[in-house]
Every structure is written in structure tokens, then in C-alpha cells.
Design a protein around this motif. Structure first.
Motif, PDB file in Angstrom:
ATOM      1  N   UNK A 111       6.513  10.371  -2.863  1.00 10.44           N
ATOM      2  CA  UNK A 111       6.915  10.139  -4.255  1.00 10.44           C
ATOM      3  C   UNK A 111       7.013   8.632  -4.461  1.00 10.44           C
ATOM      4  N   UNK A 112       5.915   7.989  -4.867  1.00  9.89           N
ATOM      5  CA  UNK A 112       5.910   6.522  -4.999  1.00  9.89           C
ATOM      6  C   UNK A 112       6.952   6.045  -5.998  1.00  9.89           C
ATOM      7  N   UNK A 113       7.548   4.856  -5.751  1.00  7.27           N
ATOM      8  CA  UNK A 113       8.540   4.308  -6.684  1.00  7.27           C
ATOM      9  C   UNK A 113       7.927   4.010  -8.049  1.00  7.27           C
ATOM     10  N   UNK A 114       8.774   4.054  -9.062  1.00  2.44           N
ATOM     11  CA  UNK A 114       8.350   3.708 -10.410  1.00  2.44           C
ATOM     12  C   UNK A 114       8.486   2.204 -10.609  1.00  2.44           C
ATOM     13  N   UNK A 115       7.573   1.626 -11.354  1.00  2.00           N
ATOM     14  CA  UNK A 115       7.639   0.220 -11.715  1.00  2.00           C
ATOM     15  C   UNK A 115       7.318   0.072 -13.187  1.00  2.00           C
ATOM     16  N   UNK A 116       8.072  -0.759 -13.902  1.00  2.00           N
ATOM     17  CA  UNK A 116       7.795  -1.027 -15.305  1.00  2.00           C
ATOM     18  C   UNK A 116       8.327  -2.401 -15.663  1.00  2.00           C
ATOM     19  N   UNK A 167      12.927   6.943  -5.303  1.00  2.00           N
ATOM     20  CA  UNK A 167      13.572   8.248  -5.242  1.00  2.00           C
ATOM     21  C   UNK A 167      14.813   8.148  -4.354  1.00  2.00           C
ATOM     22  N   UNK A 168      15.769   8.979  -4.640  1.00  2.00           N
ATOM     23  CA  UNK A 168      17.021   8.937  -3.882  1.00  2.00           C
ATOM     24  C   UNK A 168      16.799   9.438  -2.465  1.00  2.00           C
ATOM     25  N   UNK A 169      17.458   8.779  -1.521  1.00  2.00           N
ATOM     26  CA  UNK A 169      17.385   9.192  -0.113  1.00  2.00           C
ATOM     27  C   UNK A 169      18.686   9.843   0.345  1.00  2.00           C
ATOM     28  N   UNK A 170      19.530  10.219  -0.608  1.00  2.00           N
ATOM     29  CA  UNK A 170      20.792  10.870  -0.286  1.00  2.00           C
ATOM     30  C   UNK A 170      20.533  12.348  -0.010  1.00  2.00           C
ATOM     31  N   UNK A 171      20.980  12.895   1.101  1.00  2.00           N
ATOM     32  CA  UNK A 171      20.763  14.322   1.389  1.00  2.00           C
ATOM     33  C   UNK A 171      21.368  15.197   0.301  1.00  2.00           C
ATOM     34  N   UNK A 172      20.691  16.289   0.026  1.00  2.00           N
ATOM     35  CA  UNK A 172      21.148  17.205  -1.018  1.00  2.00           C
ATOM     36  C   UNK A 172      22.096  18.244  -0.430  1.00  2.00           C
ATOM     37  N   UNK A 173      23.035  18.649  -1.254  1.00  2.00           N
ATOM     38  CA  UNK A 173      23.980  19.692  -0.868  1.00  2.00           C
ATOM     39  C   UNK A 173      23.608  20.998  -1.545  1.00  2.00           C
ATOM     40  N   UNK A 174      24.336  22.024  -1.187  1.00  2.00           N
ATOM     41  CA  UNK A 174      24.097  23.338  -1.812  1.00  2.00           C
ATOM     42  C   UNK A 174      24.336  23.251  -3.319  1.00  2.00           C
ATOM     43  N   UNK A 175      25.320  22.469  -3.725  1.00  2.00           N
ATOM     44  CA  UNK A 175      25.609  22.309  -5.144  1.00  2.00           C
ATOM     45  C   UNK A 175      24.453  21.622  -5.870  1.00  2.00           C
ATOM     46  N   UNK A 176      23.816  20.664  -5.196  1.00  2.00           N
ATOM     47  CA  UNK A 176      22.660  19.996  -5.805  1.00  2.00           C
ATOM     48  C   UNK A 176      21.522  20.985  -6.070  1.00  2.00           C
ATOM     49  N   UNK A 177      21.306  21.908  -5.132  1.00  2.00           N
ATOM     50  CA  UNK A 177      20.244  22.912  -5.314  1.00  2.00           C
ATOM     51  C   UNK A 177      20.583  23.833  -6.480  1.00  2.00           C
ATOM     52  N   UNK A 178      21.840  24.234  -6.574  1.00  2.00           N
ATOM     53  CA  UNK A 178      22.265  25.098  -7.696  1.00  2.00           C
ATOM     54  C   UNK A 178      22.097  24.361  -9.021  1.00  2.00           C
ATOM     55  N   UNK A 179      22.509  23.074  -9.045  1.00  5.04           N
ATOM     56  CA  UNK A 179      22.344  22.280 -10.268  1.00  5.04           C
ATOM     57  C   UNK A 179      20.864  22.118 -10.634  1.00  5.04           C
ATOM     58  N   UNK A 180      20.000  21.959  -9.611  1.00  8.04           N
ATOM     59  CA  UNK A 180      18.563  21.840  -9.864  1.00  8.04           C
ATOM     60  C   UNK A 180      18.028  23.105 -10.522  1.00  8.04           C
ATOM     61  N   UNK A 181      18.430  24.268 -10.050  1.00  8.66           N
ATOM     62  CA  UNK A 181      17.999  25.525 -10.643  1.00  8.66           C
ATOM     63  C   UNK A 181      18.498  25.644 -12.082  1.00  8.66           C
ATOM     64  N   UNK A 223       0.842  -1.191   0.000  1.00 13.74           N
ATOM     65  CA  UNK A 223       0.000   0.000   0.000  1.00 13.74           C
ATOM     66  C   UNK A 223       0.877   1.240   0.000  1.00 13.74           C
ATOM     67  N   UNK A 224       1.567   1.434  -1.195  1.00 11.49           N
ATOM     68  CA  UNK A 224       2.468   2.586  -1.272  1.00 11.49           C
ATOM     69  C   UNK A 224       1.711   3.890  -1.452  1.00 11.49           C
ATOM     70  N   UNK A 225       0.458   3.772  -1.890  1.00 17.40           N
ATOM     71  CA  UNK A 225      -0.321   4.983  -2.124  1.00 17.40           C
ATOM     72  C   UNK A 225      -0.964   5.511  -0.865  1.00 17.40           C
ATOM     73  N   UNK A 226      -0.670   4.890   0.269  1.00 12.63           N
ATOM     74  CA  UNK A 226      -1.260   5.364   1.525  1.00 12.63           C
ATOM     75  C   UNK A 226      -0.790   6.772   1.802  1.00 12.63           C
TER      76      UNK A 226
END
Length: 254
Positions: free
Chosen positions: A69-74, A85-99, A33-36
Motif C-alpha cells: 500500500x504505497x504512501x500518499x503524496x500531495x 498506512x498505519x503500522x499499528x496492529x489491529x485489535x478485535x475491536x478494529x475488525x468489528x469497526x471495519x465491518x 522505488x516504492x512501486x517495487x
């Protein structure tokens, strides 16, 4: 339980959300029940980045992430793959790259800067989901709150979209009704023009009859006046003759 037998590294998918590498499962996994709703998952205390999270807290955080964010299945080549989804904490560089990735994809996909644009909305939704992922890893409460905000925004957008589509349908119905009413008015105008021609024809016939009747009445009146004048002249002449005869008789007796 399905056994994990293989992992593979795949190039990043066309999304701004950061995922882990896909995992191959040998059998169809039991659907959990991932949609809970994540609101039912136990709230964890905000974690300080300087302290290493315990296994239980990490597992609970993963459950919250999978709920938000439910996992993808195919299925590919008769094999089932899943990707979380990744459970690795984001850094300041990750936020800049996201922008930077957001700006680049907005430009690549030629998203409109103003007005309604599905492409811009999709990219900003992905960016917001990635921000929720990053925040949830550091503090689950903030992530759940952002999750509530995200769902409220989606419901509001869906309501506005439904209202917009309803207004379009209403406008189309009114336009069709107006077009149908226009055709009815055109037909009614044509009928009135035909009636006008017929009435004008009747008026012309009646006017002609009136003129003919007036002419006949004038002729009859003139004839009667002439006859009346002749009768008056005859009576005057007869009166004069009788008067002359009467005077002759009176003169003879004297």
C-alpha cells in the motif's frame, strides 16, 4: 534528504484503509522505488503477537506495507505532504469497526446488493486492502500472499472488464451493420416494388396486344371461311349448270 518539520492531525479520509497522520516535508522528497514488487522484499518470519518485534523486523514490515500500500503524496499551499498506512496492529475491536464502517458506507453510498456496482466494488477493495494491512503487521508472509491474491483478482476483473467492453463494442458494430443492412434491404425492396409495377404494366400491355391480335385473327379466319364457303357454293352451282348442259347435249344427239 528531506527533513520532517511538522505533523498534523486530519480527519479520516473517505477510505476504509487506516493511515497515519500526514507528515509535512520541507523539500521535494527523493522518489524512492516504492512501486517495487513486495515479492522482492526479504521475507520475515511470522511474528508472535506476545513478543515485541525487533527494530529490523519492524523496518522490514514497514517496507513491505509501503510496497503493498504505497504512501500518499500531495501538494498543498506549495508544501508537500506524505501519508503512510498505519503500522499499528489491529485489535478485535478494529475488525468489528471495519465491518460496521463497510456496512454503513455501503448503505450511505446506496451500493447495489447484486449485479455490477462500481461503488460496492470500490468499498470491498478498500476493505480487503485494510485486511491485508492488518494481516501483514502480524505476519508478513500472509500479507504478501494476500497481496498476490489481490493482484490476481484485480487482473481477472480487468480482463473481464476488457472482455465486457469488447463485447459491447462488438455488439454495437453488429447493430450498426444490421441497421445499415436493414436500410439496404428497404431500398432494395422499394426498387423491386417499382420493377414489379413496371412489369405488371408490361404484362397488361402485352395482354391487350394479344387480345387485339386474337380478335384480328378471328376476324380474318371468319372472313376466309366465308369466302371459302362462297367459292364452294359458286363451284357447286357452276358444276350443276355444266352437268345440266351436258345432259341436254347428250339428249339432243339421241
Amino acid at each position: 534528504m528531506a527533513a520532517v518539520v511538522q505533523e498534523r492531525t486530519v480527519p479520516p479520509t473517505d477510505t476504509l484503509i487506516k493511515y497515519e497522520n500526514p507528515v509535512l516535508v520541507t523539500t521535494h522528497p527523493e522518489r524512492k522505488n516504492r512501486d517495487a514488487s513486495p515479492s522482492k522484499v526479504g521475507m520475515t518470519a511470522c511474528k508472535v503477537q506476545t513478543a515485541l518485534p525487533t527494530t529490523d523486523i519492524r523496518r522490514e514490515t514497514d517496507e513491505i506495507l509501503n510496497g503493498i500500500l504505497p504512501p500518499k503524496e500531495w501538494e498543498e499551499d506549495c508544501q508537500i505532504w506524505t501519508q503512510r498506512v498505519s503500522s499499528i496492529p489491529a485489535t478485535r475491536l478494529d475488525v468489528i469497526n471495519l465491518q460496521e464502517q463497510l456496512d454503513m458506507r455501503l448503505q450511505q453510498r446506496q451500493a447495489r446488493e447484486t449485479g455490477i456496482c462500481p461503488v460496492r466494488r470500490e468499498l470491498y477493495t478498500q476493505c480487503f486492502d485494510e485486511v491485508i494491512r492488518q494481516v501483514t503487521i502480524n505476519c508478513a508472509e500472509r500479507g504478501l500472499l494476500l497481496f498476490r491474491i489481490r493482484d490476481e483478482i484485480r487482473m481477472t476483473m480487468a480482463a473481464y472488464q476488457t472482455l465486457y467492453q469488447s463485447s459491447i463494442a462488438f455488439g454495437m458494430r453488429k447493430a450498426l451493420q444490421a441497421e445499415q443492412g436493414k436500410e439496404d434491404l428497404i431500398l432494395a425492396a422499394d426498387e423491386l416494388r417499382v420493377q414489379k409495377v413496371e412489369l405488371e404494366k408490361n404484362v397488361a400491355e402485352l395482354r391487350q396486344k394479344f387480345e387485339q391480335a386474337e380478335t384480328r385473327a378471328a376476324e380474318v379466319r371468319e372472313a376466309e371461311d366465308k369466302k371459302h364457303s362462297e367459292e364452294i357454293q359458286f363451284l357447286k352451282k357452276t358444276n350443276q349448270q355444266l352437268k345440266t348442259q351436258l345432259e341436254g347435249i347428250i339428249a339432243t344427239k339421241k
